[in-house]
Motif scaffolding. Structure first.
Motif: not given
Length: 484
Positions: A33-57
């Motif tokens: 959902s975070l990646i989807e929001t970042g893609a629609y809003d064109r905010e790369v920082r949200r996708i970066l945050r999604a990657i950080r959360l993925t590495m923790a998971l």
């Protein structure tokens, strides 16, 4: 070059897999959902945050959770879903029933966004690498790269950079790194045309690593010199670039530049990247010895590095004393370690430095000494060798002495006061320049929110920003660990 840096991902244990925690799939859906929001809003920082959360998971990923997540996000019957599902092992019915029961209350939301599809490729690829299924990982990474070539979106660039890294890692783990060199060059050209600077940065490092793995230093330098350079977007990639550049400069006998690059890479690397910092220190120690410097003892006593740097400590001790016989014994004793670190050829170059150091100690201790005694102390084969070595050291300015050919002896001149020379001033200036350079880099690295001087932040946005900063601080250490 499996030993030299990298900064590789730690493989998770591949024991029998119990059913995943109920929260794993929930977290994956939140990240999607975070990646989807970042893609629609064109905010790369949200996708970066999604990657950080993925590495923790990452260490909690299981095949059943991934399979349910793929069925939840990707369109049924799509090519991506069919291909990715084929890479995952078939789970028993009990595990799938648990997963279905957990996810049943939620309405399935299907996504056709390229970001979501690439993220699914990334998840499956990381899972296969952690399970040490390298052949399947190679096939998955090749399929993801083929898909990436048809996507030109700036919000995909962050995910693409991760896929490039794992793509190269899969082929390196199977010993087939040379096969993808042409493809990496093609991807670098595509990233340049698309102005994907993070992709260029990542692919340039992967190409340098590819060349250095096969000792193609000249080709690596040609690529590096002609590749476009810009301000670094990733600290991890910049550290890798400095390390590879330091190795190239060392082979090219440009020891001063090599020392600066290697030390800077070791300083900038995260604390969690222990293996990378060890490799940087190994090469930096050799370069400093080749420059005639003796590293401080504290370099070898850094936390977690004592055992890895022990061979280099004994080597440094032999060079410091100027004992050629001790140097040979240390080189033979740790020859396997030096070969695996790819520093054996550099250590061969140190023989001349050992002799020169021993000769410098002799010139300080004796005002007059015969060449026969010099040959004995340095353990040289003949007096003629001692005479030529002394003559060259005098010519190069390594020692302040006179060679008396008639009486076959060396006459040392009286040493002057070091503080009456310009050397202390030169050292002091270099330290000032280093501190100023570090300050300038820190100022350039500062980040400010856009239009902060024009718009006042609302209370809701402030709370959201503070929450994001807290999550970022929580996951930054785990991100650094997974990056290297």
């Amino acid at each position: 070059m499996t030993q030299d840096v990298e900064m590789k991902e730690q493989a998770a244990p591949s024991n029998s897999l119990p059913s995943f925690s109920p929260s794993t799939l929930h977290h994956l859906k939140e990240i999607a959902s975070l990646i989807e929001t970042g893609a629609y809003d064109r905010e790369v920082r949200r996708i970066l945050r999604a990657i950080r959360l993925t590495m923790a998971l990452r260490r909690k990923l299981k095949a059943s959770a991934l399979s349910s997540f793929l069925n939840f996000t990707l369109i049924p019957g799509s090519e991506a879903l069919t291909r990715l599902s084929s890479f995952l092992p078939k789970e028993d019915e009990h595990a799938m029933e648990v997963d279905t029961a957990i996810s049943a209350p939620q309405a399935p939301a299907k996504h056709s966004l390229p970001e979501i599809e690439i993220y699914c490729y990334l998840l499956v690829l990381m899972f296969l690498i952690d399970q040490k299924k390298y052949n399947e990982a190679k096939a998955c990474s090749s399929a993801s790269i083929a898909r990436l070539k048809n996507i030109n979106r700036r919000t995909v660039d962050v995910l693409a950079a991760r896929l490039y890294f794992y793509y190269s890692l899969c082929y390196e783990l199977t010993g087939d790194l040379a096969e993808i060199r042409g493809n990496l060059l093609s991807l670098h050209r595509i990233a340049t045309l698309r102005h994907d600077e993070l992709g260029q940065e990542t692919l340039l490092n992967l190409l340098l690593r590819n060349y250095l793995h096969y000792n193609l230093y000249d080709q690596a330098e040609k690529l590096r010199s002609k590749a476009p350079r810009f301000e670094a977007h990733s600290n991890q990639q910049f550290c890798r670039y400095l390390f590879y550049l330091g190795k190239i400069r060392t082979i090219q006998l440009e020891y001063t530049d090599a020392k600066e690059c290697l030390l800077q890479a070791a300083r900038k690397a995260p604390i969690a990247a222990l293996d990378f910092r060890v490799q940087c220190n190994k090469w930096a120690i050799i370069v400093r010895l080749l420059l005639g410097e003796i590293p401080e003892r504290t370099v070898f006593m850094q936390k977690g590095m004592e055992k890895a740097l022990r061979p280099y400590f004994e080597l440094t001790n032999a060079v410091r004393i100027g004992d050629l016989e001790l140097f040979r014994s240390v080189a033979e004793k740790f020859s396997s370690t030096f070969s695996s670190d790819r520093t054996h050829n550099l250590i061969v170059r140190l023989r001349h430095n050992v002799i020169r150091t021993g000769l410098r100690n002799i010139s300080i201790s004796y005002s007059r000494i015969s060449l026969v005694d010099v040959a004995k102390k340095l353990r040289l084969d003949s007096v003629a060798d001692a005479e030529s070595i002394v003559a060259k050291a005098i010519r190069d300015g390594a020692i302040d002495a006179i060679l008396d050919h008639a009486s076959r002896c060396m006459l040392s001149k009286e040493t002057g006061d070091i503080y009456s020379m310009t050397e202390p001033q030169t050292v002091f200036n270099s330290r000032i320049a280093f501190c100023l350079n570090m300050h300038n880099e820190a100022v350039r690295a500062l980040r400010f929110p856009p239009n902060s001087h024009k718009e006042k932040e609302s209370a809701e946005k402030r709370r959201e920003r503070q929450q994001q900063e807290q999550e970022l601080a929580k996951h930054i250490a785990e991100e650094d660990d997974d990056e290297f």
